[in-house]
Write a protein that holds these residues in place. Sequence first.
Motif, PDB file in Angstrom:
ATOM      1  N   SER A  31       0.683  -1.473  -0.470  1.00 31.31           N
ATOM      2  CA  SER A  31       0.152   0.253   0.015  1.00 31.31           C
ATOM      3  C   SER A  31       1.229   0.652  -0.127  1.00 31.31           C
ATOM      4  CB  SER A  31      -0.565  -0.230   1.301  1.00 31.31           C
ATOM      5  OG  SER A  31       0.228   0.604   2.133  1.00 31.31           O
ATOM      6  N   ALA A  32       0.955   1.769  -1.187  1.00 33.78           N
ATOM      7  CA  ALA A  32       1.237   3.023  -1.183  1.00 33.78           C
ATOM      8  C   ALA A  32       0.959   4.458  -0.063  1.00 33.78           C
ATOM      9  CB  ALA A  32       1.009   4.284  -2.065  1.00 33.78           C
ATOM     10  N   PRO A  33       1.748   5.124   0.553  1.00 28.39           N
ATOM     11  CA  PRO A  33       1.456   5.986   1.531  1.00 28.39           C
ATOM     12  C   PRO A  33       0.937   7.277   0.188  1.00 28.39           C
ATOM     13  CG  PRO A  33       3.560   6.054   0.858  1.00 28.39           C
ATOM     14  CD  PRO A  33       2.964   5.059  -0.017  1.00 28.39           C
ATOM     15  N   ASP A  34       0.139   8.027   1.819  1.00 27.54           N
ATOM     16  CA  ASP A  34      -0.525   9.161   0.580  1.00 27.54           C
ATOM     17  C   ASP A  34       1.117  10.461   0.835  1.00 27.54           C
ATOM     18  OD1 ASP A  34      -2.869   7.851   1.442  1.00 27.54           O
ATOM     19  OD2 ASP A  34      -3.231   9.307   3.268  1.00 27.54           O
ATOM     20  N   GLN A  65      -1.765   7.031  -6.043  1.00 27.89           N
ATOM     21  CA  GLN A  65      -1.795   7.479  -4.058  1.00 27.89           C
ATOM     22  C   GLN A  65      -2.461   8.553  -3.812  1.00 27.89           C
ATOM     23  OE1 GLN A  65       2.301   8.808  -3.834  1.00 27.89           O
ATOM     24  NE2 GLN A  65       2.857   6.417  -4.134  1.00 27.89           N
ATOM     25  N   THR A  68      -2.547  14.057   0.260  1.00 24.82           N
ATOM     26  CA  THR A  68      -3.123  14.151   2.147  1.00 24.82           C
ATOM     27  C   THR A  68      -3.394  15.906   2.166  1.00 24.82           C
ATOM     28  OG1 THR A  68      -0.701  14.998   2.419  1.00 24.82           O
ATOM     29  CG2 THR A  68      -1.877  12.728   2.825  1.00 24.82           C
TER      30      THR A  68
END
Length: 68
Positions: A31-34, A65, A68
Amino acid sequence: MRIRRILGLALAAATLAGVSAVGAVSAGAASAPDISRDDCTAAGGQLVARPYAGEYCALPDGTTQAIT
């Protein structure tokens, strides 16, 4: 015979626990970070808006992605 059965069950339980741990770690790594809007554009990505779901960054390598 009974000892073999107990050892077999212990080995099966340990193997299952190991596979579960590896799966959880792999899922977390996948899972890719924001990222921020600035990071998205700096990486050559495009900001894409989704109705009722916010925005995401579409990167040139085909991954997406969340912003944020």
